[in-house]
Write an enzyme that holds these catalytic residues in place. Sequence first.
Site, mmCIF file in Angstrom:
data_model
loop_
_atom_site.group_PDB
_atom_site.id
_atom_site.type_symbol
_atom_site.label_atom_id
_atom_site.label_comp_id
_atom_site.label_asym_id
_atom_site.label_seq_id
_atom_site.Cartn_x
_atom_site.Cartn_y
_atom_site.Cartn_z
ATOM 1 N N MET A 1 0.854 -1.187 0.000
ATOM 2 C CA MET A 1 0.000 0.000 0.000
ATOM 3 C C MET A 1 0.884 1.229 0.000
ATOM 4 O O MET A 1 1.777 1.372 0.814
ATOM 5 C CB MET A 1 -0.843 0.010 1.275
ATOM 6 N N CYS A 2 0.601 2.101 -0.923
ATOM 7 C CA CYS A 2 1.402 3.311 -1.040
ATOM 8 C C CYS A 2 0.485 4.513 -0.811
ATOM 9 O O CYS A 2 -0.687 4.388 -0.503
ATOM 10 C CB CYS A 2 2.030 3.391 -2.426
ATOM 11 N N ARG A 3 1.045 5.673 -0.944
ATOM 12 C CA ARG A 3 0.288 6.929 -0.908
ATOM 13 C C ARG A 3 0.874 7.837 -1.966
ATOM 14 O O ARG A 3 2.096 7.845 -2.160
ATOM 15 C CB ARG A 3 0.454 7.639 0.456
ATOM 16 N N ILE A 87 4.932 7.895 -1.741
ATOM 17 C CA ILE A 87 5.639 7.174 -0.681
ATOM 18 C C ILE A 87 5.264 5.714 -0.819
ATOM 19 O O ILE A 87 4.119 5.374 -1.061
ATOM 20 C CB ILE A 87 5.302 7.713 0.725
ATOM 21 N N ASN A 113 -0.758 3.380 -6.794
ATOM 22 C CA ASN A 113 -1.005 2.746 -5.502
ATOM 23 C C ASN A 113 -1.861 1.526 -5.782
ATOM 24 O O ASN A 113 -2.902 1.646 -6.428
ATOM 25 C CB ASN A 113 -1.738 3.721 -4.566
#
Lengths: 275, 275, 275, 275
Positions: A1-3, A87, A113
Amino acid sequence: MCRWLAYSGSPISLEELLHKPEHSLIDQSLHARLGVETTNGDGFGVGWYGAGIDTPALFRSVEPAWNDRNLREIAGHVESPLFLAHIRASTGTAVQQTNCHPFRYGRWLWVHNGLVREFPRVKRELALAVDESLYGFIEGSTDSELLFYLALTLGLKDDPPRAVGRMVGLVEDMGHRHGVEHPLQMTIATTEGENVWAFRYSSEGRSRSLYYSTNVRTLRELYPERPRLQEVSDETRIIVSEPVLDLVGAWNEVPESSYGLVCEGEDELHTFRPQ
Amino acid sequence: MCRWLAYSGSPISLEELLHKPEHSLIDQSLHARLGVETTNGDGFGVGWYGAGIDTPALFRSVEPAWNDRNLREIAGHVESPLFLAHIRASTGTAVQQTNCHPFRYGRWLWVHNGLVREFPRVKRELALAVDESLYGFIEGSTDSELLFYLALTLGLKDDPPRAVGRMVGLVEDMGHRHGVEHPLQMTIATTEGENVWAFRYSSEGRSRSLYYSTNVRTLRELYPERPRLQEVSDETRIIVSEPVLDLVGAWNEVPESSYGLVCEGEDELHTFRPQ
Amino acid sequence: MCRWLAYSGSPISLEELLHKPEHSLIDQSLHARLGVETTNGDGFGVGWYGAGIDTPALFRSVEPAWNDRNLREIAGHVESPLFLAHIRASTGTAVQQTNCHPFRYGRWLWVHNGLVREFPRVKRELALAVDESLYGFIEGSTDSELLFYLALTLGLKDDPPRAVGRMVGLVEDMGHRHGVEHPLQMTIATTEGENVWAFRYSSEGRSRSLYYSTNVRTLRELYPERPRLQEVSDETRIIVSEPVLDLVGAWNEVPESSYGLVCEGEDELHTFRPQ
Amino acid sequence: MCRWLAYSGSPISLEELLHKPEHSLIDQSLHARLGVETTNGDGFGVGWYGAGIDTPALFRSVEPAWNDRNLREIAGHVESPLFLAHIRASTGTAVQQTNCHPFRYGRWLWVHNGLVREFPRVKRELALAVDESLYGFIEGSTDSELLFYLALTLGLKDDPPRAVGRMVGLVEDMGHRHGVEHPLQMTIATTEGENVWAFRYSSEGRSRSLYYSTNVRTLRELYPERPRLQEVSDETRIIVSEPVLDLVGAWNEVPESSYGLVCEGEDELHTFRPQ
């Protein structure tokens, strides 16, 4: 999981969005509030468009973003009217600079993401579907970068929504043939330096979160006491995986299976379908 | 807020404690359950004693421990009867290898969880209190390393509990003179390769958590079905910031203001007082 | 241009070859004496076989080897009867851990000095020639790793000289079809933990340097005053890109287009031909 | 042995000096031509002044400069009228970001090539001579950073040549008291964003190389065919450890024991003496 975060509007210092807000993207690298994974510590990147230079600049690092002094320096000294930041929380592939987003090809940037489910099983076939002239530009080992090169192969430069639709169709077909029930989960932003396209989609119809900021004129009426809102242009827009500020009325969820276009003039919001 | 672990007993592969347990130290780097900070992503280190070599080996890195492939390789290939491991959450000083624990001086290792409050105000005075012959060995910029060199200055090699007591006394005096109400918060482990001393203390009497494992003979009776417990020697002991396994009866809190000694023969638990 | 070293013989501490000799591999990372590039500062790696563990351990890093404190610690504390070490000077691909040698697959290790000429033009075709079941294990972006997976595809585990011969044949065919005059330049070492195969070959017949150490019994007679030579077993052998010690009579050049086998019993030296 | 560069003049992209010239500073990181050490691979840094921001930006990294993609990106996208850049070859202290030059305090930057001889023996005493209010800002462990804080302690902000003179006097006194024959070797540049002071001095009177560029008007007459020289302002000046371009008549050696001032109006060159 990214942002990730996409900004388009009046030129601002990167730190205005990356570091200063109460729930800034950098803060989210340590303490995300939405989603399963609360730490996004497997590298980061930011790509920005400057004045008078053809290709966007890219700064990517495998250090956790919350620690990175160089990021803070650059964010405090660089202004840009359009940038993407990301991120990373790895879903399995190596933590290395070439796996950090944004990915870049010519003037184009791409952040993602989500994930291609059962990626090791379909990776080779996906790689073969990338155009020969583009294959050599792939540097990392992520699903996200492959999705970018597939979209480029399928016409991203000419018609981004159609190319992303065809890319999703291809990934889903391939996944289904390998017995994967829900092959793809994604929010994606891509830009060539003028327009930003943002997509929210997943095979199972329960996509990761995505928000866009309310029209700035409305925000000014809601928050007359916020000086920053008075300064930015009417066309300023932010798209984010999760809100960076707790302002009631400031954020709108991008609906399931849809995409937005941030551009000169009125922004647009459309239904997205794999093709 | 950091986390650390000390192991003394039958030689085991480092990964038995660093990676394999359900709440292993490496897992705690991403998801600690006790304490304020749940992410310990600002570097890590492990120091271990091998066979036939005078000084312990040290492996330290600024990458988050959960990502570090080299740590996993080494942990899977190195066996040791005595090692200290540490994961760091910086309280302000730079994220760099020389700030990662354990710190080493000759045969001695040192890990610390906690902080010297208002460290920038007292740092110079603390540094001046380090013996001239030791000063040149300080490589990093942390409070933790300075505490180590102060303890060495005050006789760590001859009488560890007394030296740590004098070190704490000195830090508290200095803090009080600078108007700091509660100058010190600490759990500390130190060893010369045979004995391990573990301290739990804070000026305010509410110290960070510290646990030691129950006598192995008792554990065997409690958990006859656990083969690992049958294999290790009677004298095997683990001391940890927070338990690495959910086993009822396996962990005992080190009481406030006390220290333990893990050694050949019966281990000891004593009251700790600044001197 | 890279440098590598293979050791097989009595268990020794890695630092005996990596750090201690006057022209040690680590010294060569800063000051190589043979070859065009005198600095090999784009990462390094060492893979070693331990006692009682199936797969070799791998320690790889993108820091220059001359700086790496962790390498020095590990080299000083790990003993092994068989290890490969490599220092890298990138010929264009990214400096990242997954591009550092040795590469590992199961029990097998692989190091390479040289390059596939015009690699970007043939990369895709080479990647497609890798067996489907192996493709997913490729992690980096170098030519060297692809050569390894091609050799595995072509039978490395069953008959290394034949598999490497077929791999070279395939790379040369492909290069020629793309109009590359001299497609391949290589010295390669590969091992499964018992035997070491070392190859010296280039399409143009002017291959990078490769040396093997003289029979230990002969060396003892030449240098009765060197205690280290008295201690190691008769079967101890070192293969290196360039000599690590200035000992007259200690090093023999591996001839052009040939390969050696270091094994139990008499070592072998054969002509190598692409197939 | 390090290398540094100071630029003052018409705003230019950093890459014009860091990457583009035939013997650019980045090229010197791999292949320096003057001096004993030809590789400067132990980290680098660049500090630049932007428009409308009080403090200079700092980008420092422990990667070799020749590898660093982020440096290349930033150098290609950042313009500045005044910047200092540095590539490091450690003389013993750790390779870490806080040991990379330039060092910064408020508006001031500082780069150093050279060393304090027998630094471990005098380090403590030098550290004690730093003003209490400044001590807490020291982050690294180098001699170079200590020299900066000593100069700040001795009045750098008011009268740089006098402060550096007093600093040198203090270091030499201290060295002599510890029996060091030639305590100091240095070239130094320091700036507050408007003027640049550059010093060349060593206790033994054989200082490391330092050059300044010839007056631009003269250069234009010498090289009418070089368009870049026609574009920059008359006051543009470069000071470097070793020339970045092979242009006859373009470089002048800074004499032994002297310092230069690059400022608005005529630049100055004076004799330098310890005080």
